[in-house]
Every structure is written in structure tokens, then in C-alpha cells.
Design a protein around this motif. Structure first.
Motif, mmCIF file in Angstrom:
data_model
loop_
_atom_site.group_PDB
_atom_site.id
_atom_site.type_symbol
_atom_site.label_atom_id
_atom_site.label_comp_id
_atom_site.label_asym_id
_atom_site.label_seq_id
_atom_site.Cartn_x
_atom_site.Cartn_y
_atom_site.Cartn_z
ATOM 1 N N THR A 40 0.939 -1.453 -0.005
ATOM 2 C CA THR A 40 0.243 -0.503 0.385
ATOM 3 C C THR A 40 0.713 1.250 -0.413
ATOM 4 O OG1 THR A 40 -1.873 -0.975 1.259
ATOM 5 C CG2 THR A 40 -1.760 1.390 1.316
ATOM 6 N N SER A 41 1.677 1.363 0.998
ATOM 7 C CA SER A 41 2.491 2.664 0.745
ATOM 8 C C SER A 41 3.901 2.672 0.069
ATOM 9 C CB SER A 41 3.263 2.557 2.601
ATOM 10 O OG SER A 41 1.858 2.415 3.351
ATOM 11 N N PHE A 42 4.617 1.433 -0.098
ATOM 12 C CA PHE A 42 5.907 1.795 -0.733
ATOM 13 C C PHE A 42 6.018 1.523 -2.030
ATOM 14 C CE2 PHE A 42 10.124 -0.725 -0.803
ATOM 15 C CZ PHE A 42 11.061 0.568 -0.702
ATOM 16 N N PRO A 43 6.328 2.183 -3.146
ATOM 17 C CA PRO A 43 6.552 2.713 -4.477
ATOM 18 C C PRO A 43 7.408 1.734 -5.356
ATOM 19 C CG PRO A 43 6.350 4.330 -3.648
ATOM 20 C CD PRO A 43 6.539 4.285 -2.506
ATOM 21 N N LEU A 44 8.306 1.263 -3.914
ATOM 22 C CA LEU A 44 9.605 0.497 -5.030
ATOM 23 C C LEU A 44 8.641 -0.777 -4.837
ATOM 24 C CD1 LEU A 44 13.129 1.303 -3.724
ATOM 25 C CD2 LEU A 44 11.826 1.743 -6.151
ATOM 26 N N SER A 45 7.810 -1.854 -4.306
ATOM 27 C CA SER A 45 6.971 -2.748 -4.758
ATOM 28 C C SER A 45 7.470 -3.212 -5.875
ATOM 29 C CB SER A 45 5.418 -2.293 -3.161
ATOM 30 O OG SER A 45 5.138 -1.995 -3.754
ATOM 31 N N ASP A 46 7.055 -2.262 -6.711
ATOM 32 C CA ASP A 46 6.501 -2.487 -7.829
ATOM 33 C C ASP A 46 7.228 -3.148 -8.233
ATOM 34 O OD1 ASP A 46 4.812 -2.467 -10.053
ATOM 35 O OD2 ASP A 46 6.303 -1.152 -11.093
ATOM 36 N N LEU A 47 9.004 -3.376 -7.934
ATOM 37 C CA LEU A 47 10.250 -3.743 -8.317
ATOM 38 C C LEU A 47 10.375 -5.682 -7.642
ATOM 39 C CD1 LEU A 47 12.906 -1.545 -8.058
ATOM 40 C CD2 LEU A 47 10.979 -1.574 -10.467
ATOM 41 N N VAL A 48 9.417 -5.516 -7.015
ATOM 42 C CA VAL A 48 9.236 -7.004 -6.180
ATOM 43 C C VAL A 48 8.346 -7.965 -7.112
ATOM 44 C CG1 VAL A 48 8.733 -8.242 -4.357
ATOM 45 C CG2 VAL A 48 10.222 -6.404 -4.067
ATOM 46 N N ASP A 49 9.224 -9.389 -6.889
ATOM 47 C CA ASP A 49 8.444 -10.516 -7.790
ATOM 48 C C ASP A 49 7.125 -11.008 -6.962
ATOM 49 O OD1 ASP A 49 7.145 -11.623 -10.307
ATOM 50 O OD2 ASP A 49 8.810 -14.130 -9.411
ATOM 51 N N SER A 50 7.614 -11.088 -5.810
ATOM 52 C CA SER A 50 7.639 -12.455 -4.649
ATOM 53 C C SER A 50 7.895 -12.365 -3.479
ATOM 54 C CB SER A 50 7.024 -13.814 -5.226
ATOM 55 O OG SER A 50 8.220 -14.369 -5.029
ATOM 56 N N ILE A 51 6.824 -11.772 -2.282
ATOM 57 C CA ILE A 51 7.496 -12.448 -0.982
ATOM 58 C C ILE A 51 6.911 -13.375 -0.173
ATOM 59 C CG2 ILE A 51 7.712 -11.250 0.822
ATOM 60 C CD1 ILE A 51 7.034 -8.700 -0.037
ATOM 61 N N LYS A 52 7.706 -14.377 -0.173
ATOM 62 C CA LYS A 52 7.226 -15.421 0.628
ATOM 63 C C LYS A 52 7.416 -15.731 1.945
ATOM 64 C CE LYS A 52 5.874 -17.604 -3.762
ATOM 65 N NZ LYS A 52 6.049 -18.971 -5.166
ATOM 66 N N GLN A 53 6.410 -16.528 2.598
ATOM 67 C CA GLN A 53 7.505 -16.269 4.542
ATOM 68 C C GLN A 53 8.317 -18.057 3.821
ATOM 69 O OE1 GLN A 53 5.468 -14.893 6.521
ATOM 70 N NE2 GLN A 53 7.722 -15.417 8.051
ATOM 71 N N ASN A 54 9.399 -18.064 4.407
ATOM 72 C CA ASN A 54 10.830 -19.283 5.270
ATOM 73 C C ASN A 54 10.327 -20.167 5.819
ATOM 74 O OD1 ASN A 54 12.269 -18.349 3.401
ATOM 75 N ND2 ASN A 54 13.299 -16.611 4.551
ATOM 76 N N SER A 55 10.406 -21.413 5.627
ATOM 77 C CA SER A 55 10.026 -22.417 6.826
ATOM 78 C C SER A 55 10.324 -22.320 8.225
ATOM 79 C CB SER A 55 10.670 -24.208 6.411
ATOM 80 O OG SER A 55 11.893 -23.412 6.679
ATOM 81 N N ASP A 56 11.188 -20.845 8.497
ATOM 82 C CA ASP A 56 11.158 -20.369 9.945
ATOM 83 C C ASP A 56 9.966 -20.239 10.314
ATOM 84 O OD1 ASP A 56 11.747 -18.284 9.312
ATOM 85 O OD2 ASP A 56 13.588 -18.279 9.147
ATOM 86 N N SER A 57 9.338 -19.764 9.549
ATOM 87 C CA SER A 57 7.768 -18.592 10.355
ATOM 88 C C SER A 57 9.089 -17.122 10.975
ATOM 89 C CB SER A 57 6.860 -19.316 11.528
ATOM 90 O OG SER A 57 6.950 -20.530 10.382
ATOM 91 N N LYS A 58 9.749 -16.864 10.888
ATOM 92 C CA LYS A 58 10.300 -16.062 11.078
ATOM 93 C C LYS A 58 11.180 -15.316 10.389
ATOM 94 C CE LYS A 58 11.637 -18.120 15.372
ATOM 95 N NZ LYS A 58 12.887 -18.409 16.444
ATOM 96 N N SER A 59 11.024 -15.436 9.022
ATOM 97 C CA SER A 59 11.569 -14.190 7.941
ATOM 98 C C SER A 59 11.471 -14.674 6.950
ATOM 99 C CB SER A 59 13.563 -14.994 7.784
ATOM 100 O OG SER A 59 13.436 -16.147 7.429
ATOM 101 N N VAL A 60 11.230 -13.986 5.100
ATOM 102 C CA VAL A 60 10.511 -13.845 4.492
ATOM 103 C C VAL A 60 11.660 -14.523 3.007
ATOM 104 C CG1 VAL A 60 8.158 -12.869 4.942
ATOM 105 C CG2 VAL A 60 10.326 -11.590 3.699
ATOM 106 N N ARG A 61 11.438 -14.781 2.061
ATOM 107 C CA ARG A 61 12.770 -14.302 1.213
ATOM 108 C C ARG A 61 11.447 -13.997 0.395
ATOM 109 N NH1 ARG A 61 10.529 -19.563 1.259
ATOM 110 N NH2 ARG A 61 9.043 -20.552 -0.612
ATOM 111 N N ILE A 62 12.869 -12.514 -0.558
ATOM 112 C CA ILE A 62 12.330 -11.395 -1.433
ATOM 113 C C ILE A 62 12.335 -12.277 -2.365
ATOM 114 C CG2 ILE A 62 11.761 -9.639 -1.863
ATOM 115 C CD1 ILE A 62 12.557 -8.981 0.739
ATOM 116 N N ARG A 63 12.067 -12.414 -4.212
ATOM 117 C CA ARG A 63 12.297 -12.247 -5.231
ATOM 118 C C ARG A 63 12.346 -11.047 -6.208
ATOM 119 N NH1 ARG A 63 11.035 -18.312 -7.583
ATOM 120 N NH2 ARG A 63 12.196 -19.885 -5.656
ATOM 121 N N TYR A 64 13.029 -10.218 -7.087
ATOM 122 C CA TYR A 64 13.039 -9.426 -7.840
ATOM 123 C C TYR A 64 12.817 -9.635 -9.470
ATOM 124 C CZ TYR A 64 14.764 -7.271 -3.397
ATOM 125 O OH TYR A 64 15.000 -7.188 -1.630
#
Length: 294
Positions: free
Chosen positions: A79-103
Motif C-alpha cells: 500500500t505504502s512503498f512504491p518500490l514494491s513494484d520492483l518485487v516479484d514475490s515475498i514468501k514466508q520461509n519455513s522458520d516462520s520468522k523471515s521471508v524470501r524476496i524475489r525481484y
């Protein structure tokens, strides 16, 4: 004689180059901001959003975002960050504490695009007198800048599109207006409405304790950004401009337009304006002039 002309030309070129360099805009670091309606989110969610913000600015492939705040953090992010447009996906990692970001682009290209965005945003903020104008003048300047310089393109919907490409739909106009206002510390909330192009996007601002709605995209369509017909609308202004008052915010709560304030009502159907000494002098289609202290 030829030598004299050559010397003069050289001096002129050097002066021109120096002038161009002296007018270069200082590239600003973008502040971590978010839609005003999301300010009630938990500190944990805000911290996770901050982690996403910083990760994308630096092209990092992971960020600390816990599963319990994932939904809120990503809502703030998209909603708030224009550079989200450069991100392909954000997915939760198996540790449930972090995410992996693909551009969407390579690391090298992503960093170039981030710098390009910062430069274009800095140019707009500079042109609109950010940091030197009053909040009211900055709101007015930014509204007109976007309405005059961004072209209508219904295939583009993000703040990145409006700020960098100078093209966009009402979603892009609103997102850019909202983000750049927030960069100057002016709280702004995205509003979803029904309008002349199906879902239409507005920005809600509070001025002198009262709520008003702004639509630079509508202004582009009506006056090519020269007037202020869609500036500071309330209940009646929304109705006059064909926007239904069934409004919602980014947090899915309902927005209720106020009916008791008509500070900017006189700006309806204006085609041009001037601003001096905190007074807007707006000219209507029939030549009538309305003056408003702002």
C-alpha cells in the motif's frame, strides 16, 4: 577575431555547464512512511515493514518478517512503498520468522532502478518546494505537479509508475501523491471509491481539524492540472464530481465524508489558479474568480 569568438564560446559553454551542475537536485534518502490508516498496526508489524523496506532498498533477498505479522507488514508494503513494484514475490520461509524476496530484475538493474526512483522523487519534491514551503503550499504544489506532469495510462497503477514513468491511472496518481506527502511528514490516507472509471482512488487529508479528499487524476482529466476542481472535496464536492460516497480505507474500514465544511467548495469547475500570500485565486470557466485563504 576567430580566436576571440572561440574563447567566448568556450566561456559560455563552461558557464552553461557550471549552471547546469549548480541546479542538480540533491538525491534524498527516502523516509520509511506508511498510509495514515495503518498507523494503528502493531509495533511488530511496523518493524517487519521497516525490514522489508530496507531489504528492497538494498536488494537483499531476505527480511525478518514473522508469520504472525506477515499480513499486516505486506499490506503496509504494497500500500505504502512504491518500490514494491520492483518485487516479484515475498514468501514466508519455513522458520516462520523471515521471508524470501524475489525481484523482477537482476541485482545490478534493481539497484539502478532504485537510484532512478530516488532521483525522480527528489526532483519532484524539490520542484514542489519540499522543506521550504508551508505544508499547505506543498500540498497545492504537489497536487498540481502530478496533475500537470503525469499522463493518463489505465494500464499503470503504482506510485512508481507515476513518479518515474510519469504515467498512470487514478491508483498511480493517488499512490504518488500519498507517498510524497508522507515524505514531508503530512499524514495521508488512501481511499477507495466508486467513480467515473469504476474503482477510483482519492487521498484523504486533515486540514484545520477537518477531512478533505484530493484527486489529482480527476484534475488531469478535467483541466490538465491547471485548475483545482478536485482539490479538497467534501461530501457535496464528491457528489458534484461524480464520485460516490461509499468510501473505504486501506485497512478496509469505512470513510465518512463530512458535510459541514465547504472550505474549498468555490473551486468547483475552475480552469486555472494563482497562489500568493497564502491565498488561492482560482478562475472559473465563465471568468469568475474565487479567492480562498489557504
Amino acid at each position: 577575431m576567430k580566436k576571440i569568438v572561440s574563447v567566448l564560446l568556450c566561456v559560455m559553454l563552461c558557464a552553461s555547464a557550471f549552471s547546469a551542475c549548480s541546479k542538480q537536485v540533491e538525491i534524498r534518502e527516502m523516509k520509511i512512511t506508511y498510509d495514515a490508516r495503518l498507523s494503528d498496526y502493531s509495533d511488530e508489524a511496523k518493524n517487519a515493514y521497516t525490514a522489508l523496506f530496507n531489504a528492497v532498498m538494498n536488494c537483499e533477498e531476505s527480511a525478518e518478517v514473522g508469520e504472525e505479522v506477515y499480513d499486516e507488514a505486506t499490506t503496509m508494503f504494497y500500500t505504502s512503498f512504491p518500490l514494491s513494484d520492483l518485487v516479484d514475490s515475498i514468501k514466508q520461509n519455513s522458520d516462520s520468522k523471515s521471508v524470501r524476496i524475489r525481484y523482477k530484475n537482476s541485482s545490478k538493474e534493481h539497484k539502478k532502478l532504485v537510484e532512478k526512483f530516488k532521483k525522480e522523487a527528489s526532483v519532484i519534491l524539490d520542484d514542489c518546494k519540499a522543506g521550504t514551503a508551508s505544508d499547505n503550499e506543498f500540498i497545492l504544489n504537489l497536487y498540481s505537479f502530478l496533475a500537470q506532469n503525469v499522463e493518463i495510462d489505465y494500464s499503470r497503477s503504482t506510485a512508481y509508475d507515476a513518479i518515474v514513468e510519469k504515467k498512470g491511472s487514478s491508483s498511480a496518481f493517488e499512490a504518488a501523491f500519498n507517498f510524497l506527502l508522507q515524505q514531508e511528514g503530512i499524514p495521508a490516507a488512501r481511499v477507495y471509491a466508486k467513480g467515473y472509471d469504476a474503482t477510483h482512488f482519492l487521498t484523504e487529508l486533515e486540514i484545520n481539524g477537518e477531512k478533505y479528499y484530493f484527486d489529482p487524476c480527476g484534475e488531469k482529466v478535467y483541466s490538465q492540472g491547471k485548475g483545482l476542481s478536485y482539490f479538497g472535496m467534501t461530501y457535496m464536492g464528491l457528489q458534484k464530481n461524480g464520485i460516490e460516497c461509499d468510501l473505504t480505507f486501506a485497512d478496509k474500514s469505512t470513510a465518512v465524508p463530512e458535510q459541514n465544511s465547504d472550505m474549498f467548495a468555490g473551486l468547483f469547475q475552475t480552469k486555472s489558479y494563482e497562489y500568493s500570500n497564502s491565498v488561492i485565486s482560482a478562475t472559473h470557466s465563465d471568468g469568475q474568480i474565487t479567492e480562498i485563504s489557504f
